[in-house]
Design an enzyme around this catalytic site. Sequence first.
Site, mmCIF file in Angstrom:
data_model
loop_
_atom_site.group_PDB
_atom_site.id
_atom_site.type_symbol
_atom_site.label_atom_id
_atom_site.label_comp_id
_atom_site.label_asym_id
_atom_site.label_seq_id
_atom_site.Cartn_x
_atom_site.Cartn_y
_atom_site.Cartn_z
ATOM 1 C CB ALA A 33 10.149 4.527 -1.141
ATOM 2 C CG HIS A 38 3.727 7.583 -3.154
ATOM 3 N ND1 HIS A 38 4.747 6.734 -3.500
ATOM 4 C CD2 HIS A 38 3.172 7.056 -2.033
ATOM 5 C CE1 HIS A 38 4.823 5.744 -2.620
ATOM 6 N NE2 HIS A 38 3.874 5.910 -1.709
ATOM 7 C CE LYS A 151 -0.129 -1.874 -4.293
ATOM 8 N NZ LYS A 151 0.751 -1.433 -3.262
ATOM 9 C CG MET A 186 3.568 2.088 -10.272
ATOM 10 S SD MET A 186 3.998 3.796 -10.605
ATOM 11 C CE MET A 186 4.256 3.680 -12.364
ATOM 12 C CB SER A 188 7.588 1.835 -1.662
ATOM 13 O OG SER A 188 6.825 3.009 -1.797
HETATM 14 P P1 AMP Z 1 2.674 4.109 1.215
HETATM 15 O O1 AMP Z 1 3.804 5.078 1.057
HETATM 16 O O2 AMP Z 1 2.921 2.788 0.579
HETATM 17 O O3 AMP Z 1 2.174 4.031 2.630
HETATM 18 O O4 AMP Z 1 1.465 4.729 0.387
HETATM 19 C C1 AMP Z 1 1.024 6.034 0.627
HETATM 20 C C2 AMP Z 1 -0.247 6.253 -0.136
HETATM 21 O O5 AMP Z 1 -0.005 6.081 -1.529
HETATM 22 C C3 AMP Z 1 -1.358 5.242 0.248
HETATM 23 O O6 AMP Z 1 -2.592 5.916 0.313
HETATM 24 C C4 AMP Z 1 -1.317 4.265 -0.890
HETATM 25 O O7 AMP Z 1 -2.549 3.620 -1.121
HETATM 26 C C5 AMP Z 1 -0.956 5.177 -2.052
HETATM 27 N N1 AMP Z 1 -0.390 4.385 -3.148
HETATM 28 C C6 AMP Z 1 0.637 3.501 -3.068
HETATM 29 N N2 AMP Z 1 0.829 2.898 -4.269
HETATM 30 C C7 AMP Z 1 -0.106 3.398 -5.103
HETATM 31 C C8 AMP Z 1 -0.452 3.151 -6.461
HETATM 32 N N3 AMP Z 1 0.214 2.273 -7.210
HETATM 33 N N4 AMP Z 1 -1.479 3.846 -6.998
HETATM 34 C C9 AMP Z 1 -2.172 4.739 -6.242
HETATM 35 N N5 AMP Z 1 -1.899 5.017 -4.958
HETATM 36 C C10 AMP Z 1 -0.891 4.348 -4.386
#
Ligand code: AMP
Length: 282
Positions: A33, A38, A151, A186, A188
């Site tokens: 997502a 990301h 984040k 931001m 997902s």
């Molecule tokens: P997730 O798919 O939510 O597990 O996130 C994957 C990676 O993307 C993790 O290292 C999160 O910290 C990073 N991430 C998610 N949202 C953001 C954001 N708004 N800004 C920067 N990194 C993000």
Amino acid sequence: MQILHTVDELRAWSRGLRCKGAGMIGLVPTMGALHEGHASLIRAAEQQCRGRVAVSIFVNPTQFGPNEDFARYPRTFGADCEIAERAGANVIFAPGVEEMYPAGAATFVDVEGLSERLDGQSRPGHFRGVATVVAKLLIAAEPDLAFFGQKDAAQVAVLRKLVADLRLGTRLVVCPIVREPDGLAMSSRNVYLSAEERKQALALCRAVRCVEQMRSNGQRAAPSLVEAARKIFAEEPAVRVDYVELVNWETLLPTNTAGPGTLFAVAAWVGDTRLIDNTILK
Ligand code: AMP
């Protein structure tokens, strides 16, 4: 861009590059997502590891509690591949659950202490799941650099300890929080929000900004900073606070004074959606 589904394929990709010599290998673990947050991680990886960037997309069941959103977590694989490729990914690693957790798998990674703090307190088992899946990814891909977002600041603390304790050879690179134009971090999970909830959700970044402002005006006392943030949440009664904390970013233990590198973190429920936000104080 290659799409790989097995751990053996990921390992072969990484070892193949290693044999060819120079150049760092980068890994960006995600649950898919994908959004601009990301993409910023993937671009950072591309800058340091051009031609050697893997993005994993895996909705990891072990980091979700029994009543959490594992089943309805957004899955947008086609769009994710486009975003990842545009941002500079060379490989997508998209395993099935049985590939990461073969039948009978009984080995888990627990970062004791840290795993029970902040999100770990309200989501028991969450960081055990995160640490386990990230350990598996790092062991398989053996990247020089792994990219994570600030984040999820508590997650970063847990993973730094994991990498240090297990003596994994990967360096973690932490990238800044990417926000919507109005300040909402931001996520997902933002797609779950109704129009009304989307407005209410701004309480999180308002609380973060208020604390940053107070800190730059010289306020260092944790109780004053936390109280001011709680007041902002009180103005948005539809938002239910999970935690508002000022902690040491390494230990995740509460601190009384906001010094450089102190983590101010919030988590709150907006309707059925749990959101987080934070800032690292100057
Ligand atoms: P997730 O798919 O939510 O597990 O996130 C994957 C990676 O993307 C993790 O290292 C999160 O910290 C990073 N991430 C998610 N949202 C953001 C954001 N708004 N800004 C920067 N990194 C993000």
